[in-house]
Scaffold this motif. Sequence first.
Motif, PDB file in Angstrom:
ATOM      1  N   HIS A  37      -9.542  -7.430  -7.883  1.00 29.46           N
ATOM      2  CA  HIS A  37      -8.935  -6.584  -6.850  1.00 29.46           C
ATOM      3  C   HIS A  37      -7.791  -7.269  -6.113  1.00 29.46           C
ATOM      4  O   HIS A  37      -6.943  -6.583  -5.554  1.00 29.46           O
ATOM      5  N   PRO A  69     -11.378   7.984  -6.586  1.00 32.09           N
ATOM      6  CA  PRO A  69     -10.968   8.343  -5.223  1.00 32.09           C
ATOM      7  C   PRO A  69     -12.138   8.823  -4.367  1.00 32.09           C
ATOM      8  O   PRO A  69     -12.994   9.579  -4.820  1.00 32.09           O
ATOM      9  N   THR A  91      -1.411  -0.689  -7.876  1.00 36.78           N
ATOM     10  CA  THR A  91      -2.233  -1.357  -6.870  1.00 36.78           C
ATOM     11  C   THR A  91      -1.321  -1.970  -5.817  1.00 36.78           C
ATOM     12  O   THR A  91      -0.176  -2.334  -6.104  1.00 36.78           O
ATOM     13  N   PRO A 100     -10.895  -0.781  -2.511  1.00 38.14           N
ATOM     14  CA  PRO A 100     -11.073   0.665  -2.526  1.00 38.14           C
ATOM     15  C   PRO A 100     -12.402   1.130  -3.138  1.00 38.14           C
ATOM     16  O   PRO A 100     -12.910   2.190  -2.760  1.00 38.14           O
ATOM     17  N   ALA A 145     -12.636   2.026  -8.857  1.00 38.74           N
ATOM     18  CA  ALA A 145     -12.407   2.862  -7.673  1.00 38.74           C
ATOM     19  C   ALA A 145     -12.016   4.285  -8.048  1.00 38.74           C
ATOM     20  O   ALA A 145     -10.861   4.559  -8.340  1.00 38.74           O
ATOM     21  N   TYR A 164      -5.492   3.862  -8.539  1.00 43.34           N
ATOM     22  CA  TYR A 164      -6.712   3.089  -8.302  1.00 43.34           C
ATOM     23  C   TYR A 164      -7.467   2.621  -9.551  1.00 43.34           C
ATOM     24  O   TYR A 164      -8.016   1.531  -9.565  1.00 43.34           O
ATOM     25  N   GLU A 165      -7.575   3.487 -10.533  1.00 44.31           N
ATOM     26  CA  GLU A 165      -8.588   3.266 -11.569  1.00 44.31           C
ATOM     27  C   GLU A 165      -8.072   2.408 -12.720  1.00 44.31           C
ATOM     28  O   GLU A 165      -6.944   2.571 -13.160  1.00 44.31           O
ATOM     29  N   GLY A 215      -6.226   9.111  -9.236  1.00 37.33           N
ATOM     30  CA  GLY A 215      -7.077   7.961  -9.521  1.00 37.33           C
ATOM     31  C   GLY A 215      -6.403   7.063 -10.539  1.00 37.33           C
ATOM     32  O   GLY A 215      -6.356   5.838 -10.373  1.00 37.33           O
ATOM     33  N   MET A 262      -9.246   8.769   0.428  1.00 38.87           N
ATOM     34  CA  MET A 262      -8.126   8.338  -0.408  1.00 38.87           C
ATOM     35  C   MET A 262      -7.310   9.517  -0.944  1.00 38.87           C
ATOM     36  O   MET A 262      -6.316   9.308  -1.636  1.00 38.87           O
ATOM     37  N   GLN A 316       0.840  -1.206   0.000  1.00 34.51           N
ATOM     38  CA  GLN A 316       0.000   0.000   0.000  1.00 34.51           C
ATOM     39  C   GLN A 316       0.871   1.251   0.000  1.00 34.51           C
ATOM     40  O   GLN A 316       1.937   1.281   0.608  1.00 34.51           O
TER      41      GLN A 316
END
Lengths: 779, 156, 285
Positions: free
Chosen positions: C259, A705, A765, C187, A703, A683-684, A679, A709, A645
Amino acid sequence: MTPTITRTKAEPLIGKRVKRREDPRLITGTATYVDDIQMPGMHHACIIRSPHAAARIRGINVSAAKETPGVVAVFTGEDAKGVGPVPCGASLPGLRVPHHYILALDRVYFAGHPVAVVVATDKYIARDAADLVEVDYEELPAVADPEKAIAEGAPAVHPEWPDNVAFNFHQEGGDVNQAFAEAEVVLKQRITSQRLIPTPMETRGVVAEWKSGDKSLTVYSSTQIPHLLRTLLAGMLGLPEHKTRVVTPEVGGGFGCKLNVYAEEALMGFVAMKIGKPVKWIESRRENYLCTIHGRGHVDYFEIAAKRDGTILGLKLKLIQDLGAYHQLLTPAIPTLSVLMMPGLYRFRNISADIVGAFTNCVPTDAYRGAGRPEATHGIERMVDILAAELNMDPAEIRMKNFIKPDEFPFATATGLTYDSGEYDKPLRHALEVAGYQKLRAEQAQARTDGRLMGIGLSTYGEICAFGPSPATPAGGWESATVKIEPSGKVTVMTGASPHGQGEETTFAQIAADELGVDIDDVVVLHGDTAVVQYGIGTFGSRGTAVGGPALYYALQELKVKIKKFGAMLLDSDDVSFEDGVCTCNHSGRTCTLAEVSGAAHRAMKLPPDTPPGMQATYFWEPPNFTFPFGAHLVVTEVDRDTGQIQIKRYVAVDDCGRIINPMIVDGQVHGGVAQGLGQALYEQAVYDENGQLLSGELTDYAIPKATMMPWIESAHTETPSPVNPLGVKGVGEAGTIGCSPAVVNSVVDALSGLGVRHLDMPLTPEKIWAVIQKGGQA
Amino acid sequence: MKRQISVTINGRTRTDEVEPRLLLIHYLREVCGLTGPHIGCETSLCGACTVEFNGQAIKSCTMFAVQADGGRVTTIEGLASNGTLHPVQEAFWEEHALQCGFCTPGMIMAAKQLLDRNPAPDDPEIRHGIEGNLCRCTGYQNIVAAVRSAAAKMSA
Amino acid sequence: MIAQDFNYSTPATIEEALGLISGGEAKLLAGGMSLIPLMKLRLAAPGHVVDLSRVAGLSGISEAGGAIRVGAMMTHYEVESSALVRARCTLLAETAAMIGDVQVRNRGTMGGAVAHADPSADYPAALQALEARVTIAGAAGTRVVSVDEFFVDTFTTGLEPGEIITGIEVPVEPEGTGVSYQKMLQPASGFAIVGVAVRIRKEGGVISFARVGVTGLGSRAYRAAGVEERLAGTAGSASDIANAAAVIADGIDANSDIHASAAYRAQMARVFGARAIQAAVNRAA
């Protein structure tokens, strides 16, 4: 009694933090978005869409749906095939353009492809009846990955073009072969910019109303381009343009995905004309993810050539663009913008780029915030960091070394652009100072000793904004403004730009209030209705203020000339000045107000020589060049070794968008832009499986944000006015997005550099990072 | 089969015949004409439809109107009193906490809920309190600032 | 976005509700946080919906006989903010506070969440660690089952047709129990990629009692007995914890989706398991 407008103390509003004038309706829930429109007799449409990415349609049975009480019509591709194809506005040599019917005819090309439409008196009934439409599909093999699509033996998306190549495009400047021959260092890297789903919080929506007596169609659509949509819709539906009206009500975000002309817009026009009643279609989020354009979708192979002292000599790029199954309005043009932006802020002049446009069985890609420029900036900023790492140079130092210097502007790039103005080291130095760069590097060294993975990442980005000079755009790159001074002295501005969150109702009121010397409350800004506003182009490409603003400025200048003529007449003077909303005779000191002037111009008892009555001016402004904003983003990250993370510890954004009209709005644009860049970085990702099924097809799996986040963004600015327009503005809508993703990735790569990591593809990720750590840095 | 429901909305009680499957958001928007709350998804994720039900912020897209029978609903339209904006509304305007405005009515209702329960939240608590509301324009920064500022004003 | 039509009933008593669902066709509606989205997407289309919100006897939080009984219709917010739960069963309150978002916690109910048996939901991890019991009413009377029996598989429970969950019982924590729920968020949805709930008690400096519940990893939330065994009798040092957490995924067929892969999920179960154990050990007196 004539109302008076006084503004004795001239305090310019430009540059001030003026609260937004559009907000009262938005914070009280009284604004009108498309779905808020109700009309007597309004019907509702529900669209049946293909569950398959590729299939032949053997037959469609609509009889059960048609028999449902409350259903007035069901239309299929056969019914609507006379409606003009969904248009592609971009042209490239040899471009293959598939015919894009508004409803699939005998074959579907992506999951979500519209196949039929049910129209009912009630949306619940329409939804129920949609389940009764039976479509007989013969499933066909599909391909969803652009590199696989252009490989030997892939299923053909369009049978007529078995290689799945829509176009090849080559551009070069300087002598790239020479540059690579002279190079002391050549580095290669494959860099992807994954498919993203724009995700405005308001999905698309259309209400169409046919007035049979007038034979006129009004289409309410959540769009960024009301006038262009009107022109193209009229063509698709075979209507005269002057009997086609497009109204853009409140728009809940666009980010490029509403810079388009969609099948559903024409389809609702078609339905309204067929049933003779108003009809509404509101896209579900699922449909939005399946059927509204996606962004990015690049596989880029970069090669950089440099000297060992860090001087960049040249850049090569092979770009594979995932186009999706069709060309939407600008689809094939987007990767060409990446090529234009390849040089970034750097002085080297040797470039070559090859684009392969690949058809896939996916929804088309098109403009999404940044549109081609984030991909390019991500690439060049990654390559500069890779080079810095190879040469063991500081990433700030290598950038400073290669920046175009302030005295080199206007600067002609290898890709044919002329950069307007810039002091590229200023935002970088500012960002380094705000962040405390040397101290951060010391902290990082300590963190490494402690076994922590801390990274510091930079990006120094440039962008092309203010789209754009007309010859460089598919549909005219100018913008228009009308200013009316009403008989009472109140001011109405109509802009051809179509803001939808960018705040031009405020910034344009600031400009008008300053130029006319009136109170900002005496100015109203209208937009987005083709029956009200003169032709305009729209809001996209960071152009609203940068092109629409100057149009307004020039309209105001024209009007000021006329104001002075009427002022001179009223004051019986041959020498008047106009300031602070008051005409003053420079001999006698006598004055008259703007209201008196406008009242006289409308009453027209007497007119100045060679001057018509009224008080209105319209200006169409053609920009002589793009503008080129720039900036520096610095991101501090820490990677959790155990989970992968990433924590953003600091985010510093120093942006130079030229002159700032409203710093509050500019910062808001930066924050939002960064959120979308972040993002993408973290995440995206639009994930299709091998059969072309969208696995990230809802907000539960894609996802964007959330508040938890996002880091706090330390935003600052330098101001280098653009010489391209009289306001000195450059545009800021896309800056945050363009600057963000490379800064974040550079930071994380920096954090992991001790493991030998050189590059990571987005989104970063936790699992991807964790896996790299497990493998000791091998991606 | 339709059912009769009686709901007090923004202080006024009304009675309607509704299909059981009618979502509360559709009831509010289409039957009651309260189009302030919006619809941004169908998976209860985006929060644009947030209203208060019996004093608690809820997503009105994930509730049937029949479930609200006998209850009290406050929408964004009912937040200002006698033309005076609620401090959260005022702060959203002041701090530029909105751009396109689509998420704003729901976001304001979530922020109000947070401050009702925690009058002095810190930034992580603010972010946690609005995590059920998605905004694609602002990066949340000015929303956080607005909630902070509203909290200060409300407790002053 | 639009559900299929259905009949709707609002029984006032458990008996009335049981009568309505005796045919097996009806679907129970509690908070609706799972059922309503499924109905809107037409992944569920019950012909009859029985709303439990007006049924007497499904609410309230009370303590009796060393246990806390949470009425099935108590919302996550009511659980997280209950002074009783916070004081006497901290793990449950802390887990409730980490479910979904504020609006979901305001509507979603414990009974509904348990009945839905989402393999990534938060509560089941805590309930497994708490060795909670589910109280179920049916035509034949009331029965009580352990959550371990209750959670059968993905979206599958031991609830028989015609039965209603009336409440959940969790033990009152003795003073000095250390608890923690640690979760890796997916998320987008906010569900758990993995979530681990832990209860620890110590006696004379060694762990005398350990319970570990895991969600997100397998087809159902489970108790990681192997971890508990390895913890028991140790001092709870970092290496004891690592040694115990190492077996948290043993024998579990880990979930995999866009995920998180199965291998990553399993590893995150170990990591978050260790973190939850460490936090609980730190809090145990």
